[in-house]
Scaffold this motif. Sequence first.
Motif, PDB file in Angstrom:
ATOM      1  N   SER A   1       3.089  13.143  -0.965  1.00 40.05           N
ATOM      2  CA  SER A   1       2.860  11.961  -0.127  1.00 40.05           C
ATOM      3  C   SER A   1       4.114  11.093  -0.080  1.00 40.05           C
ATOM      4  O   SER A   1       4.315  10.355   0.883  1.00 40.05           O
ATOM      5  CB  SER A   1       1.670  11.144  -0.647  1.00 40.05           C
ATOM      6  OG  SER A   1       1.987  10.532  -1.874  1.00 40.05           O
TER       7      SER A   1
ATOM      8  N   ASN B   1       1.140   4.037  -2.917  1.00 41.49           N
ATOM      9  CA  ASN B   1       0.881   5.425  -2.557  1.00 41.49           C
ATOM     10  C   ASN B   1       1.989   6.338  -3.081  1.00 41.49           C
ATOM     11  O   ASN B   1       1.725   7.416  -3.598  1.00 41.49           O
ATOM     12  CB  ASN B   1       0.747   5.558  -1.033  1.00 41.49           C
ATOM     13  CG  ASN B   1       0.188   6.892  -0.629  1.00 41.49           C
ATOM     14  OD1 ASN B   1      -0.692   7.432  -1.291  1.00 41.49           O
ATOM     15  ND2 ASN B   1       0.692   7.428   0.461  1.00 41.49           N
TER      16      ASN B   1
ATOM     17  N   SER C   1       0.016   8.519  -5.707  1.00 40.62           N
ATOM     18  CA  SER C   1      -0.595   9.593  -4.948  1.00 40.62           C
ATOM     19  C   SER C   1       0.095  10.913  -5.275  1.00 40.62           C
ATOM     20  O   SER C   1       0.977  10.965  -6.129  1.00 40.62           O
ATOM     21  CB  SER C   1      -0.484   9.282  -3.450  1.00 40.62           C
ATOM     22  OG  SER C   1      -1.311  10.137  -2.713  1.00 40.62           O
TER      23      SER C   1
ATOM     24  N   LYS D   1       0.832  -1.206   0.000  1.00 38.66           N
ATOM     25  CA  LYS D   1       0.000   0.000   0.000  1.00 38.66           C
ATOM     26  C   LYS D   1       0.868   1.258   0.000  1.00 38.66           C
ATOM     27  O   LYS D   1       0.595   2.211  -0.740  1.00 38.66           O
ATOM     28  CB  LYS D   1      -0.937  -0.007   1.205  1.00 38.66           C
ATOM     29  CG  LYS D   1      -1.886   1.172   1.226  1.00 38.66           C
ATOM     30  CD  LYS D   1      -2.842   1.090   2.394  1.00 38.66           C
ATOM     31  CE  LYS D   1      -3.764   2.297   2.380  1.00 38.66           C
ATOM     32  NZ  LYS D   1      -4.649   2.329   3.531  1.00 38.66           N
TER      33      LYS D   1
END
Length: 149
Positions: free
Chosen positions: A144, A136, A140, A132
Amino acid sequence: MYPIAGMWVFWMPMILLGFDPITVFTVVALNLAYQFFVHTQVVNKLGWFEKVFNTPSHHRVHHAINKGYLDKNFAGVLIIWDKLFGTYAEEEASKPCKYGIIGQLNSNNPLTITFHQWAYLAKTTLNAKGLKAKLNVLFSYPTSALKHK
């Protein structure tokens, strides 16, 4: 550095699909000319034109590192996409754009300057803990990735 950075990879599929190479290269040239236009501080606000098109004012925000400006105005030509996707920020006269990058790049080498962000992205993705977190970093907002340093 434009060809070395690999931007041609995004245009090549059009030629492979059968679009006339002259047409594709003409569009690329026109796009580059427009990008030259938006990279100026001489032009201020452009009235109604700013409602639809990327302008120098919008693009200054894109390059700024001020809070509220970071990760905004990604448009190349049409600013409507940023307005639709919530990534639009208006340049404010009371908040002049501060230019730079998050973190320091201690090099004048053109290859390092061109590819450092790719290397940073690869390193940050590899160092992120768990799938994850890795996804990300890749998908993202750029800021981030700072959480996963």
